[in-house]
Write a protein that holds these residues in place. Structure first.
Motif, mmCIF file in Angstrom:
data_model
loop_
_atom_site.group_PDB
_atom_site.id
_atom_site.type_symbol
_atom_site.label_atom_id
_atom_site.label_comp_id
_atom_site.label_asym_id
_atom_site.label_seq_id
_atom_site.Cartn_x
_atom_site.Cartn_y
_atom_site.Cartn_z
ATOM 1 N N PRO A 1 50.674 31.678 55.225
ATOM 2 C CA PRO A 1 51.727 31.635 54.205
ATOM 3 C C PRO A 1 51.139 31.688 52.799
ATOM 4 C CG PRO A 1 51.317 29.440 55.023
ATOM 5 C CD PRO A 1 50.438 30.360 55.829
ATOM 6 N N VAL A 2 51.695 32.541 51.957
ATOM 7 C CA VAL A 2 51.214 32.715 50.599
ATOM 8 C C VAL A 2 51.865 31.661 49.703
ATOM 9 C CG1 VAL A 2 51.069 34.268 48.628
ATOM 10 C CG2 VAL A 2 50.951 35.174 50.960
ATOM 11 N N ASN A 3 51.036 30.860 49.033
ATOM 12 C CA ASN A 3 51.576 29.875 48.112
ATOM 13 C C ASN A 3 51.492 30.439 46.699
ATOM 14 O OD1 ASN A 3 51.186 27.333 46.193
ATOM 15 N ND2 ASN A 3 52.333 26.701 47.998
ATOM 16 N N VAL A 4 52.628 30.635 46.069
ATOM 17 C CA VAL A 4 52.680 31.299 44.774
ATOM 18 C C VAL A 4 51.964 30.481 43.697
ATOM 19 C CG1 VAL A 4 54.214 32.099 42.937
ATOM 20 C CG2 VAL A 4 54.765 32.573 45.331
ATOM 21 N N ALA A 5 52.166 29.177 43.684
ATOM 22 C CA ALA A 5 51.500 28.344 42.679
ATOM 23 C C ALA A 5 49.985 28.418 42.832
ATOM 24 C CB ALA A 5 51.975 26.894 42.807
ATOM 25 N N ARG A 6 49.510 28.436 44.063
ATOM 26 C CA ARG A 6 48.070 28.523 44.301
ATOM 27 C C ARG A 6 47.527 29.872 43.843
ATOM 28 N NH1 ARG A 6 48.119 27.479 49.361
ATOM 29 N NH2 ARG A 6 47.735 25.233 49.180
ATOM 30 N N VAL A 7 48.236 30.961 44.139
ATOM 31 C CA VAL A 7 47.794 32.288 43.709
ATOM 32 C C VAL A 7 47.701 32.356 42.188
ATOM 33 C CG1 VAL A 7 48.445 34.728 43.602
ATOM 34 C CG2 VAL A 7 48.675 33.481 45.748
ATOM 35 N N LEU A 8 48.645 31.734 41.505
ATOM 36 C CA LEU A 8 48.671 31.798 40.044
ATOM 37 C C LEU A 8 47.539 31.001 39.404
ATOM 38 C CD1 LEU A 8 52.512 31.448 39.378
ATOM 39 C CD2 LEU A 8 51.149 33.527 39.198
ATOM 40 N N LEU A 9 47.175 29.864 39.982
ATOM 41 C CA LEU A 9 46.251 28.946 39.313
ATOM 42 C C LEU A 9 44.865 28.869 39.935
ATOM 43 C CD1 LEU A 9 48.663 25.946 38.532
ATOM 44 C CD2 LEU A 9 48.006 27.859 37.064
ATOM 45 N N HIS A 10 44.647 29.538 41.056
ATOM 46 C CA HIS A 10 43.347 29.467 41.724
ATOM 47 C C HIS A 10 42.335 30.365 41.008
ATOM 48 C CE1 HIS A 10 40.351 29.448 44.934
ATOM 49 N NE2 HIS A 10 41.009 28.438 45.462
ATOM 50 N N PRO A 11 41.067 29.942 40.937
ATOM 51 C CA PRO A 11 40.041 30.786 40.293
ATOM 52 C C PRO A 11 39.809 32.116 40.992
ATOM 53 C CG PRO A 11 39.062 28.851 41.340
ATOM 54 C CD PRO A 11 40.542 28.624 41.318
ATOM 55 N N ARG A 12 40.215 32.226 42.255
ATOM 56 C CA ARG A 12 40.141 33.524 42.944
ATOM 57 C C ARG A 12 41.480 34.246 42.895
ATOM 58 N NH1 ARG A 12 37.670 30.356 46.961
ATOM 59 N NH2 ARG A 12 39.415 30.777 48.365
ATOM 60 N N GLY A 13 42.424 33.659 42.175
ATOM 61 C CA GLY A 13 43.727 34.273 41.996
ATOM 62 C C GLY A 13 43.867 34.803 40.577
ATOM 63 N N LEU A 14 44.922 34.387 39.892
ATOM 64 C CA LEU A 14 45.174 34.889 38.538
ATOM 65 C C LEU A 14 44.534 34.052 37.438
ATOM 66 C CD1 LEU A 14 47.226 36.622 40.120
ATOM 67 C CD2 LEU A 14 48.830 36.295 38.240
ATOM 68 N N ALA A 15 44.016 32.873 37.783
ATOM 69 C CA ALA A 15 43.505 31.963 36.754
ATOM 70 C C ALA A 15 42.537 32.613 35.760
ATOM 71 C CB ALA A 15 42.851 30.744 37.409
ATOM 72 N N PRO A 16 41.546 33.429 36.212
ATOM 73 C CA PRO A 16 40.615 34.023 35.252
ATOM 74 C C PRO A 16 41.285 34.979 34.253
ATOM 75 C CG PRO A 16 39.722 34.120 37.477
ATOM 76 C CD PRO A 16 41.162 33.734 37.599
ATOM 77 N N ARG A 17 42.498 35.456 34.575
ATOM 78 C CA ARG A 17 43.187 36.400 33.699
ATOM 79 C C ARG A 17 44.205 35.724 32.787
ATOM 80 N NH1 ARG A 17 45.695 39.949 38.142
ATOM 81 N NH2 ARG A 17 47.015 40.530 36.376
ATOM 82 N N ILE A 18 44.381 34.407 32.932
ATOM 83 C CA ILE A 18 45.375 33.691 32.124
ATOM 84 C C ILE A 18 44.732 33.243 30.813
ATOM 85 C CG2 ILE A 18 46.894 31.682 32.009
ATOM 86 C CD1 ILE A 18 47.229 31.851 35.022
ATOM 87 N N GLY A 19 45.264 33.729 29.712
ATOM 88 C CA GLY A 19 44.686 33.431 28.410
ATOM 89 C C GLY A 19 44.914 32.012 27.951
#
Length: 280
Positions: free
Chosen positions: A142-160
């Motif tokens: 199951p894909v956890n949206v909050a985890r994808v957004l904030l994980h260092p292997r997710g979107l976190a490195p791209r969040i300014g």
């Protein structure tokens, strides 16, 4: 074997806990539920066994989620009042169709449907384009949206503005966990708190006075997004009551144009694809 005394004590403790969570006095809750403070006191102490209708009225007055209302009814010795239908069930076809239309109409802006634990139920192509490039392990069900957004292997490195926006998300989850406690939410909250940098001492430059926008780098430039949450306010099915539609909106005209370039085609909502092309 559960005795009547044990059942009354379990129910009374649960009602008392929900009342404390909502910060109601016994008198206030009794008034809201259409009973007396004395009767409520007897229920909470386990000296009185309330009828089914009273359990439902107390749950409604306490704004208890449907899943937990069923638990209160079971604790009182009654059958659950609210059914839980699988999202894929044919009976929910009209709901699925309506939600897919909303997500498709929202394109090229990202939109996603999540459950109470922030797990993905469905999403539009714009959201897939937004999370493209995240680690495939995060996109496995199951894909956890909050985890994808904030994980260092997710979107976190791209969040300014990861520090400010990340704690904004964590604070929203903490509020949800406080109002509607659930082991999954508590576990997710503990995980995310470890991922997000130190909490800022004051509002950052991106704070609008009413919301914290997401600043996300993408292959077409920085995106500045606001998010909104929608839910079924009159749902009487556990599954529907726990669904949330999160829609991302462009904060400026540049972001609107960049989202159109990032996700030019609209197709019905579906699950994330681990093999999606990178977005940056």
């Amino acid at each position: 074997m559960t005795t009547d005394t044990t059942r009354r004590a379990e129910l009374g403790g649960a009602v008392r806990a929900w009342r404390a969570r909502r910060r109601y006095s016994q008198l206030e809750l009794a008034t809201r539920a259409g009973t007396t403070q004395r009767h409520l006191s007897f229920i909470e102490s386990g000296r009185s066994a309330p009828g089914r209708g009273m359990v439902v009225r107390l749950a409604e007055a306490l704004d208890v989620p449907l899943r937990e209302r069923n638990a209160l009814l079971l604790a009182a010795g009654y059958a659950p009042a609210y059914k839980e239908t699988r999202f894929e069930d044919p009976h929910l076809a009209p709901v699925r169709t309506a939600l897919e239309r909303v997500m498709k109409a929202h394109h090229p802006y990202p939109a996603v449907i999540i459950d109470r634990g922030a797990d993905l139920v469905a999403a539009n192509d714009a959201f897939h384009a937004l999370i493209a490039g995240a680690d495939a392990r995060l996109l496995a069900e199951p894909v956890n949206v909050a985890r994808v957004l904030l994980h260092p292997r997710g979107l976190a490195p791209r969040i300014g503005n990861l520090e400010e926006w990340g704690w904004h998300i964590v604070a929203a989850l903490r509020d949800q966990a406080a109002r509607n406690p659930h082991p999954r939410t508590a576990q997710l909250l503990a995980e995310l708190e470890e991922l997000v940098p130190g909490r800022p001492l004051r509002a950052g430059p991106d704070y609008l006075g009413f919301a914290v926008p997401l600043r996300l780098r993408s292959r077409v430039g920085e995106l500045r997004l606001l998010s909104t949450l929608t839910h079924f306010g009159t749902a009487v099915d556990v599954t529907l009551a726990e669904l949330r539609l999160e829609a991302f909106l462009p904060l400026d005209e540049e972001t609107a144009e960049r989202l159109s370039a990032l996700a030019p085609r609209a197709r019905p909502g579906r699950s994330p694809r681990p093999d999606a092309p990178a977005a940056d």
